[in-house]
Design a protein around this motif. Sequence first.
Motif, PDB file in Angstrom:
ATOM      1  N   ALA A  91      57.848  57.797  91.430  1.00  0.00           N
ATOM      2  CA  ALA A  91      59.256  58.183  91.381  1.00  0.00           C
ATOM      3  C   ALA A  91      59.505  59.003  90.126  1.00  0.00           C
ATOM      4  CB  ALA A  91      60.144  56.950  91.373  1.00  0.00           C
ATOM      5  N   TYR A  92      60.317  60.052  90.278  1.00  0.00           N
ATOM      6  CA  TYR A  92      60.754  60.834  89.128  1.00  0.00           C
ATOM      7  C   TYR A  92      62.255  60.614  88.966  1.00  0.00           C
ATOM      8  CZ  TYR A  92      62.008  64.672  86.084  1.00  0.00           C
ATOM      9  OH  TYR A  92      62.508  65.406  85.048  1.00  0.00           O
ATOM     10  N   PHE A  93      62.638  60.150  87.784  1.00  0.00           N
ATOM     11  CA  PHE A  93      64.046  59.914  87.468  1.00  0.00           C
ATOM     12  C   PHE A  93      64.539  61.086  86.625  1.00  0.00           C
ATOM     13  CE2 PHE A  93      61.936  55.855  88.038  1.00  0.00           C
ATOM     14  CZ  PHE A  93      62.737  55.260  89.002  1.00  0.00           C
ATOM     15  N   ARG A  94      65.171  62.038  87.294  1.00  0.00           N
ATOM     16  CA  ARG A  94      65.590  63.284  86.648  1.00  0.00           C
ATOM     17  C   ARG A  94      66.533  63.019  85.466  1.00  0.00           C
ATOM     18  NH1 ARG A  94      65.296  68.292  89.078  1.00  0.00           N
ATOM     19  NH2 ARG A  94      65.031  67.199  91.034  1.00  0.00           N
ATOM     20  N   ASP A  95      67.476  62.084  85.627  1.00  0.00           N
ATOM     21  CA  ASP A  95      68.451  61.829  84.566  1.00  0.00           C
ATOM     22  C   ASP A  95      67.813  61.287  83.292  1.00  0.00           C
ATOM     23  OD1 ASP A  95      67.886  59.481  86.015  1.00  0.00           O
ATOM     24  OD2 ASP A  95      69.795  58.564  85.456  1.00  0.00           O
ATOM     25  N   MET A  96      66.659  60.622  83.423  1.00  0.00           N
ATOM     26  CA  MET A  96      65.950  60.095  82.251  1.00  0.00           C
ATOM     27  C   MET A  96      64.705  60.915  81.924  1.00  0.00           C
ATOM     28  SD  MET A  96      66.286  55.962  82.836  1.00  0.00           S
ATOM     29  CE  MET A  96      65.042  55.942  84.093  1.00  0.00           C
ATOM     30  N   ASP A  97      64.384  61.904  82.780  1.00  0.00           N
ATOM     31  CA  ASP A  97      63.166  62.707  82.656  1.00  0.00           C
ATOM     32  C   ASP A  97      61.948  61.797  82.506  1.00  0.00           C
ATOM     33  OD1 ASP A  97      61.558  64.960  82.611  1.00  0.00           O
ATOM     34  OD2 ASP A  97      61.851  65.315  80.470  1.00  0.00           O
TER      35      ASP A  97
ATOM     36  N   LEU B  34      58.119  67.649  79.896  1.00  0.00           N
ATOM     37  CA  LEU B  34      57.397  68.234  78.766  1.00  0.00           C
ATOM     38  C   LEU B  34      55.925  67.833  78.780  1.00  0.00           C
ATOM     39  CD1 LEU B  34      60.016  67.578  75.935  1.00  0.00           C
ATOM     40  CD2 LEU B  34      59.651  69.688  77.230  1.00  0.00           C
ATOM     41  N   ALA B  35      55.622  66.635  79.293  1.00  0.00           N
ATOM     42  CA  ALA B  35      54.261  66.102  79.258  1.00  0.00           C
ATOM     43  C   ALA B  35      53.418  66.507  80.466  1.00  0.00           C
ATOM     44  CB  ALA B  35      54.304  64.576  79.157  1.00  0.00           C
ATOM     45  N   THR B  36      54.073  66.902  81.557  1.00  0.00           N
ATOM     46  CA  THR B  36      53.358  67.246  82.787  1.00  0.00           C
ATOM     47  C   THR B  36      53.981  68.492  83.404  1.00  0.00           C
ATOM     48  OG1 THR B  36      54.820  65.912  84.160  1.00  0.00           O
ATOM     49  CG2 THR B  36      52.878  64.804  83.293  1.00  0.00           C
ATOM     50  N   ASN B  37      53.313  69.025  84.390  1.00  0.00           N
ATOM     51  CA  ASN B  37      53.844  70.157  85.137  1.00  0.00           C
ATOM     52  C   ASN B  37      54.458  69.618  86.420  1.00  0.00           C
ATOM     53  OD1 ASN B  37      54.435  72.464  86.513  1.00  0.00           O
ATOM     54  ND2 ASN B  37      52.400  73.359  86.368  1.00  0.00           N
ATOM     55  N   LEU B  38      55.738  69.352  86.402  1.00  0.00           N
ATOM     56  CA  LEU B  38      56.418  68.776  87.557  1.00  0.00           C
ATOM     57  C   LEU B  38      56.527  69.759  88.721  1.00  0.00           C
ATOM     58  CD1 LEU B  38      59.243  66.775  85.771  1.00  0.00           C
ATOM     59  CD2 LEU B  38      57.156  65.878  86.806  1.00  0.00           C
ATOM     60  N   ASP B  39      56.295  71.044  88.467  1.00  0.00           N
ATOM     61  CA  ASP B  39      56.340  72.032  89.543  1.00  0.00           C
ATOM     62  C   ASP B  39      55.250  71.779  90.585  1.00  0.00           C
ATOM     63  OD1 ASP B  39      58.472  73.325  88.361  1.00  0.00           O
ATOM     64  OD2 ASP B  39      57.201  74.776  87.325  1.00  0.00           O
ATOM     65  N   ILE B  40      54.161  71.133  90.162  1.00  0.00           N
ATOM     66  CA  ILE B  40      53.065  70.879  91.100  1.00  0.00           C
ATOM     67  C   ILE B  40      53.029  69.428  91.572  1.00  0.00           C
ATOM     68  CG2 ILE B  40      51.651  72.769  90.226  1.00  0.00           C
ATOM     69  CD1 ILE B  40      49.972  70.660  88.738  1.00  0.00           C
ATOM     70  N   LEU B  41      54.063  68.652  91.234  1.00  0.00           N
ATOM     71  CA  LEU B  41      54.129  67.266  91.679  1.00  0.00           C
ATOM     72  C   LEU B  41      54.267  67.221  93.191  1.00  0.00           C
ATOM     73  CD1 LEU B  41      54.384  64.217  91.051  1.00  0.00           C
ATOM     74  CD2 LEU B  41      56.850  64.575  90.886  1.00  0.00           C
ATOM     75  N   LYS B  42      53.330  66.567  93.837  1.00  0.00           N
ATOM     76  CA  LYS B  42      53.361  66.416  95.287  1.00  0.00           C
ATOM     77  C   LYS B  42      53.306  64.933  95.612  1.00  0.00           C
ATOM     78  CE  LYS B  42      50.962  70.691  96.340  1.00  0.00           C
ATOM     79  NZ  LYS B  42      49.809  71.287  97.009  1.00  0.00           N
ATOM     80  N   ILE B  43      54.140  64.527  96.513  1.00  0.00           N
ATOM     81  CA  ILE B  43      54.109  63.159  97.014  1.00  0.00           C
ATOM     82  C   ILE B  43      53.649  63.266  98.456  1.00  0.00           C
ATOM     83  CG2 ILE B  43      55.394  61.035  97.389  1.00  0.00           C
ATOM     84  CD1 ILE B  43      55.320  61.901  94.446  1.00  0.00           C
ATOM     85  N   GLY B  44      52.469  62.774  98.730  1.00  0.00           N
ATOM     86  CA  GLY B  44      51.903  62.903 100.070  1.00  0.00           C
ATOM     87  C   GLY B  44      51.299  64.281 100.255  1.00  0.00           C
ATOM     88  N   GLY B  45      50.945  64.606 101.479  1.00  0.00           N
ATOM     89  CA  GLY B  45      50.346  65.890 101.771  1.00  0.00           C
ATOM     90  C   GLY B  45      48.946  66.040 101.216  1.00  0.00           C
ATOM     91  N   PHE B  46      48.259  64.922 101.000  1.00  0.00           N
ATOM     92  CA  PHE B  46      46.916  64.963 100.454  1.00  0.00           C
ATOM     93  C   PHE B  46      45.939  65.435 101.529  1.00  0.00           C
ATOM     94  CE2 PHE B  46      49.137  61.578  98.137  1.00  0.00           C
ATOM     95  CZ  PHE B  46      49.054  62.095  96.856  1.00  0.00           C
ATOM     96  N   PRO B  47      44.879  66.137 101.140  1.00  0.00           N
ATOM     97  CA  PRO B  47      43.891  66.561 102.140  1.00  0.00           C
ATOM     98  C   PRO B  47      43.129  65.361 102.684  1.00  0.00           C
ATOM     99  CG  PRO B  47      43.125  67.067  99.937  1.00  0.00           C
ATOM    100  CD  PRO B  47      44.537  66.558  99.804  1.00  0.00           C
TER     101      PRO B  47
END
Length: 79
Positions: A4-10, A51-64
Amino acid sequence: MNIAYFRDMDSLYVEISPENPAQAWEAHEGIVLNLSEDGRGVGIEIEKASLATNLDILKIGGFPGQVEIIDKNTSGSTH
């Protein structure tokens, strides 16, 4: 296991086991390991995740390939 990503708390949280942690240990600045009473890992929290990770590439599911679902209540299944 849930992510889970909590945007309000980053904050990004990886739940390994759905139980309340008995203790927490900061393994590195902004990375907290949550442990059960007997020392099992129950979660990992990454503070300031954007700041610690690249959330642009965060994927939930869709694994090969197949994802195996392990459930103690069944003999196991795959999806």
